[in-house]
Scaffold this motif. Structure first.
Motif, PDB file in Angstrom:
ATOM      1  N   TYR A 261      13.416  10.389 -81.837  1.00  0.00           N
ATOM      2  CA  TYR A 261      13.162  11.298 -82.963  1.00  0.00           C
ATOM      3  C   TYR A 261      12.944  12.727 -82.460  1.00  0.00           C
ATOM      4  N   PRO A 434      14.734   6.954 -90.665  1.00  0.00           N
ATOM      5  CA  PRO A 434      13.748   7.512 -91.599  1.00  0.00           C
ATOM      6  C   PRO A 434      14.169   7.308 -93.049  1.00  0.00           C
ATOM      7  N   SER A 462       3.977  10.432 -88.069  1.00  0.00           N
ATOM      8  CA  SER A 462       4.879  11.437 -88.627  1.00  0.00           C
ATOM      9  C   SER A 462       4.895  12.721 -87.806  1.00  0.00           C
ATOM     10  N   THR A 493       9.718  10.968 -92.739  1.00  0.00           N
ATOM     11  CA  THR A 493       9.527  11.750 -91.514  1.00  0.00           C
ATOM     12  C   THR A 493       8.914  10.845 -90.455  1.00  0.00           C
ATOM     13  N   LEU A 494       9.584  10.723 -89.339  1.00  0.00           N
ATOM     14  CA  LEU A 494       9.104   9.843 -88.278  1.00  0.00           C
ATOM     15  C   LEU A 494       9.054  10.587 -86.944  1.00  0.00           C
TER      16      LEU A 494
END
Length: 520
Positions: A261, A434, A462, A493-494
């Protein structure tokens, strides 16, 4: 007649002189070894002009090749001298250079293992085979992963590189990657990052070798995934100090779980490094089917447009990182060696193949990671044995084991066992898209009714370093084996996703098997 002859003689002689001069020029030009014109010195001595050596040079953040064009390393890590994996490298050079079309390899060496194995010991042969094809060979000493050498170890490391520097100083295609992934993750970069690198750099330069030298990032090479900024990065903290003193120094970051991410963080990191006029490459990124696949897409989304070099890990396919989906998983296991695209490339193997065969479309489907990336969900991977510690793809919290007792297994030959006597479990970093919705399923049982649930769950954050939120849990309290299922939606949101197995009741054993996570 006589007069006419006398009047024409000067003309004849003139033509003859011109012809002789022309023949002399033709004869001189026909010689193969024509040297540049020599020039006299102030004392009248005739000297030849210096021969300009064609080398790699670093100008600000760019590498300039011997041909005068920008050079972007694209390649793979390969087995070198005393590396524990046995697959021979020299026979694969044509596949690596001509079929996969890699222009660079990172030669993984482990001289400390010289008394343990004799794998790929012909360094001269490996280097000659690659550099004859104009493939860069980055020699790296792999022994310092997660640590820094002591003073005596640093002296040994310097001596090793001194010998190599002398031997290969006239071969610009030999580069030196001083040490692999030095230092632990998490803390600020220590002064040893600078002092240790500078000691070896000075040794190489004092040996008369001006070839490119590569310095790995601090913290297992990952710079903490650029969480915490410059203080966690050896390159950003000390890189300018090195380049102010020595020429042809470049830097390498490795991209693994700390970069999941991490699209924006990698963009910021590369921009900040190159803004300091430092040359950067990604010296390792995983080619596995776990979260490495997601991290590889982060790499490609950032390095292609920015012209940053990239080398995958690893050619051999012995560990979980595999370029192909059949055979042993090595790059040599492609099902088509004609130069046409193979049909058995792994997700990241496909990216590397496209990279050298027309390019990766960073907006295309090839850079969309699979919906779920998690490993060894049935506990059959690796070389499992009964009662062995659960380590393959899982982080063991202390006591988790493998069990092949038929009554405790739901699928295949093994399950995970968290034994009585203490609380415990295991976990792994996974990737989910996500905002996507998933169904998670698993089989579990306790040795007796549990006073508190034994669980399989998933937690997310997050923001990097932020508080964890549990988004799903399968809870088992019964002694009989049962399969449970739940549906959940990943946050939009990750920053991280962590799957865990955990047993709190110290009086029972807990078994878990046959985990499945499917996007809905």
């Amino acid at each position: 007649m006589i007069r006419t002859f006398r009047n024409c003689r000067p003309v004849f002689v003139g033509y003859a002189i011109i012809f002789m001069l022309f023949a002399s020029v033709i004869s001189a030009c026909s010689k193969k070894d024509v040297k540049p014109k020599s020039t006299p010195t102030g004392g009248g001595e005739i000297v030849d002009p210096p021969v300009v050596k064609k080398v790699f040079t670093i100008k600000d953040s760019r590498i300039i090749g011997p041909d005068g064009n920008e050079f972007i390393p694209i390649g793979i890590n390969v087995n070198g001298p005393y590396w524990p994996w046995q697959h021979p490298t020299i026979p694969d050079v044509p596949l690596i250079a001509d079929t996969w079309k890699f222009n660079s390899v990172r030669l993984n060496c482990w001289p400390e293992f010289s008394t343990i194995n004799q794998n790929n010991t012909d360094m001269d042969g490996i280097i000659k085979a690659f550099t004859d094809k104009k493939v860069v060979v980055m020699i790296e000493e792999h022994n310092w992963t997660g640590k820094y050498p002591t003073s005596s170890e640093l002296a040994t490391l310097s001596a090793w590189y001194k010998d190599l520097a002398v031997k290969y100083k006239d071969n610009p295609y030999v580069w030196f990657n001083i040490m692999n992934e030095p230092g632990q993750s998490g803390g600020d970069v220590p002064a040893e990052w600078l002092s240790d690198h500078e000691t070896v750099i000075k040794t190489i330069r004092d040996a008369g070798n001006d070839n490119i030298i590569v310095c790995d990032e601090h913290g297992y090479g990952q710079g903490n995934g650029y969480n915490g900024g410059t203080a966690k990065s050896g390159i950003l903290t000390y890189g300018p100090t090195l380049t102010s003193k020595y020429k042809n120094i470049m830097f390498s970051v490795h991209a693994y779980e700390l970069w999941v991410y991490g699209d924006q963080r990698m963009n910021d990191y590369i921009n900040d490094v190159t803004a300091k006029k430092l040359a950067l490459m990604v010296g390792e990124f995983g080619v596995g089917s776990d979260i490495a696949s997601a991290v590889a897409t982060t790499v490609y989304k950032n390095v292609v447009a920015k012209k940053i070099g990239r080398l995958g890990w690893q050619w051999d396919g012995v560990d979980i990182h595999k370029l192909t989906t059949t055979g042993g998983g090595g790059g040599y296991d492609i099902d088509n060696t004609s130069g046409a695209k193979p049909g058995n490339l792994s997700f990241v193997g496909n990216l590397l193949w496209l990279d050298t065969h027309g390019g990766v479309n960073i907006n295309g489907p090839e850079v969309v990671p699979p919906a779920v990336l998690a490993s060894n969900l049935d506990f059959e991977d690796g070389s499992p044995t009964n009662n062995a510690s659960l380590n393959t793809s899982w982080i063991n919290f202390g006591t988790a084991k493998l069990d092949n007792t038929a009554a405790n297994v739901n699928h295949g030959a093994y399950s995970a066992k968290i034994p009585s006597g203490s609380a415990g479990g295991a976990g792994q970093v996974i990737y989910l898209q996500p905002g996507a919705t998933y169904k998670i399923t698993a089989w579990g049982k306790n040795s007796a009714a549990a006073s508190s649930p034994s669980s399989l769950g998933i937690k997310t954050t997050s923001t990097q370093g932020g508080a964890e939120t549990q988004i799903v849990s399968l809870d088992f309290t019964a002694a009989a084996g049962e399969t449970k299922t739940a549906t959940f939606t990943a946050p939009a949101t990750l920053a991280s996703v962590f799957m865990f197995i955990y047993k709190n009741d110290t009086g029972v054993d807990f078994w878990l098997d046959n985990i499945s996570i499917v996007k809905q």
